[in-house]
Structure formats: C-alpha cells, structure tokens
Enzyme design. Structure first.
Site, short mmCIF file in Angstrom:
data_model
loop_
_atom_site.label_atom_id
_atom_site.label_comp_id
_atom_site.label_asym_id
_atom_site.label_seq_id
_atom_site.Cartn_x
_atom_site.Cartn_y
_atom_site.Cartn_z
N THR A 1 27.09 25.39 96.95
CA THR A 1 28.29 24.97 97.69
C THR A 1 28.07 23.63 98.40
OG1 THR A 1 28.35 27.34 98.25
CG2 THR A 1 30.03 25.93 99.25
N THR A 2 26.96 23.52 99.11
CA THR A 2 26.68 22.32 99.90
C THR A 2 26.65 21.09 99.00
OG1 THR A 2 25.25 23.79 101.18
CG2 THR A 2 25.14 21.45 101.71
N HIS B 1 34.65 31.40 100.06
CA HIS B 1 33.88 32.22 99.12
C HIS B 1 34.72 33.39 98.62
CE1 HIS B 1 30.06 30.26 100.00
NE2 HIS B 1 30.01 30.69 101.24
#
Ligand code: PPS
Length: 332
Positions: free
Chosen positions: A82-83, A144
C-alpha cells in the site's frame, strides 16, 4: 456508551479504542468477535474482520462518503505494498504540479499515508463527516475494505479503483512483523503459529484475505475501466510496464516528451524502497495517530516467506489458496 478496552494511558493513539458512539456500539456488540493481532479484537462485519478502533470509521464512511467521478481509490489487502503504491499514485497523478525531482517533492518530506489517507481508518475515524474540500483533484484516497463493503456512491460513480494484492505467504509474514512491531505484547498472540492459524481461518485485518482479493479480481474482469488489478510481484518485476498500465488506466498516459525526459524512471526512483525508506521522515517520523513511519518499510522483497514459514505452513497456505482461487483464473 460502551468501552471495549480498559483505559490505558501508556498506549499510543493508534491503539486506543475510544468509547464508541451508541449507534456503533450496538452494531459492534452484536457481531462475532475474535481476539485480533494488531487490534485487541476483530469483529466480523458484513463478512469482513475489522478492528474495534476502525468500526466507527467504517460505518461513517459507508454512510456518508460521496464519491466524485474523478476520485481515485487505492484498495489493498494490508501489507500488499500500500505504502509503495500510494507513493507511485501520488507522484503519477501530480507529476505536472510536482515534478518527480529527487531533491524537491512532497514525498521527500511526507509519508505516503499522509498524502493518500485511508478513508475509513484515518478520515472518518476522526470525524463522522470529515471536510474533504481541501483535497486537490483528482482526490486520492485509500481503504482496505472488500468491494462488497464499499459505499454505494463509490460503486455507482465513475470513480476509479486501483487494487493491489500480494501473494498470501509474504502478506502474512509482513503482517506478522508489522503486528509485532506496533502492538503491545500483552495483546492477542505472540505466536507465529497461532497468528498463522487465524490467517488461514480468514481472521486477519480486512480478511478473509482470499475473499478480499477475489472480490476485486472478479470486478476487474467485469468492469476493466473501473477496477485495475495489480500485483506486488508484477510491479517488482516490471515496474515501468506497470506504471504505464496504471497511467493508461487513470487516463493520464505518459507523452512521448515525458518518456524522452525520463519522467517514468524518475517516478520509480523517487518511490523505490531504498529511496523512501532512507528519508528522514520515514526513518524517524510518525503518522498523526502515532504509528512509526519506519514500520511501513521492512524488506520490500518477494519471497521473504521462505525465511519464516515451515514446510507444513507453506503447503497449507498454498492448498487453501489453490482451493479458493480454483477456476477463477487468478494466480498469486
Ligand atoms: N517502496 C517500496 N517498494 C517495495 N516494497 C515496499 C515499499 N515500501 C514499503 N514496502 C513494503 O510493503 C510492505 C508494507 O505493506 P503496506 O504498505 O501495504 O502496509 S499497510 O497495509 O499500509 O499497513 C512491507 O513489506 P515487507 O518488507 O515484506 O514487510 C514493506 O517493506
């Protein structure tokens, strides 16, 4: 008001579970509950395991969020990268406003989670109806949550969804390390075996992992203009091709001039693990809720599961994945 956690002044903000508003506590107390990993408890809400602390944000996000047709929503299973993709997305869609310059760029002084916040976990957790008017267009948000739990306005609008998944073995190992770094040892389990058992039963943040992934995989086949399905491993192997795919999906392809100027390479370099993880902001900074930014950068590689899982664990996870994804055309 129902308090689900004994007061503890020693806990960082991101672990504190505020008293839930009545409306929310009524919902939470009616749900199946398991002891969690990073969270003290996970609650099974509409088929998805959600930490107590995030329930308020999830309910408010579902109820109040109004998508714009230009919004871009990045959805991932936790620890899928994600990051990394937040950084890439931000650099990509803002490349005219902020040239991907190695010496001057918002990513050099801000963790990607600040530039592309989670809707349910960050924005709607702070306020029932957060003020999103200051976000530049296109607005970049993240979650998410499984597709089925997204607000109707996201499904009905022309906004785009970029989904990122990662193979379940690395996802589990990454989540395990993250959990151990951030939560107090007294919570949940410290045992890799117990956590593995929970993961295999589907009891993990925003899990079951397989349901989360399959929901978006199917939507990406049904609505390829709306949902782009990316894999961590494929971005690692072919970063430039996947960046181009992303740009085309978001209808901002690279021009010949940009290609000649090396803009694609500059974005990938700016967002690389080595670059981001060595920035001061990501070495010593914290997110607004108190998580240490360095917890989001560990190894950033494919296949670290080999160093942590036993042969039995590998066979078990492979078997479950094979069964769950059988006949879907999806391989992870
Ligand atoms: N730039 C870049 N390139 C490649 N990999 C990267 C990058 N940044 C973070 N990472 C790795 O991604 C893992 C963290 O997952 P997430 O960012 O999805 O975490 S979270 O869901 O936002 O909590 C975690 O994976 P593991 O190293 O396997 O634990 C990070 O190291």
């Amino acid at each position: 008001m129902l308090s689900l956690q004994p007061p503890s002044s020693t806990l960082p903000n991101y672990l504190q579970e505020d008293e839930l508003p009545q409306e929310c506590s009524d919902v939470v107390s009616s749900l199946p509950r398991e002891t969690g990993w990073i969270a003290k408890y996970l609650h099974q809400y509409q088929g998805c395991w959600i930490a107590t602390r995030y329930m308020k944000g999830v309910l408010a996000f579902q109820k109040h969020f109004q998508a714009h047709h230009t919004d871009i929503l990045l959805v991932t299973t936790p620890k899928a990268g994600t990051t990394w993709l937040k950084a890439i997305l931000f650099a990509l869609v803002n490349r005219v406003r902020y040239r991907p310059d190695p010496l001057q760029h918002p990513l050099l002084t801000n963790n990607p989670h600040v530039l592309v916040p989670f809707l349910d976990v960050n924005l709607y957790t702070q306020s029932q109806v957060p003020d999103l008017s200051s976000f530049a267009f296109p607005r970049l948000f993240s979650t998410h949550l499984p597709f089925a739990l997204l607000p109707t306005s996201v499904k009905d609008s022309a906004c785009k969804i970029v989904y990122l998944c990662r193979n379940p073995k690395d996802t589990f190992v990454s989540l395990w390390h993250f959990t151990n770094k951030l939560r107090p040892t007294a919570w949940g389990t410290n045992s890799l075996e117990e956590a593995f058992d929970k993961f295999c039963r589907g009891v993990s943040l925003y899990g079951p992992y397989w349901d989360n992934v399959l929901g978006y995989w199917k939507k990406s086949l049904e609505m390829p203009q709306k949902v782009l399905f990316l894999k961590f491993e494929e971005i690692k192997e072919h970063p430039a091709a996947n960046l181009r795919r992303l740009a085309e999906f978001l209808e901002c392809p690279f021009s010949l001039e940009e290609k000649a100027q090396g803009v694609e390479d500059n974005i990938l370099r700016l967002c690389s693990f080595d670059n981001l993880s060595n920035l001061e902001v990501n070495k010593s900074g914290k997110l607004p809720a108190g998580e240490e930014n360095n917890a989001y950068f560990r190894r950033g590689e494919v296949g670290d599961w080999m160093n942590h899982l036993t042969v039995e664990m590998i066979e078990k996870l492979d078997r479950i994945t094979e069964e769950k994804f059988h006949g879907t055309g999806l391989r992870v």
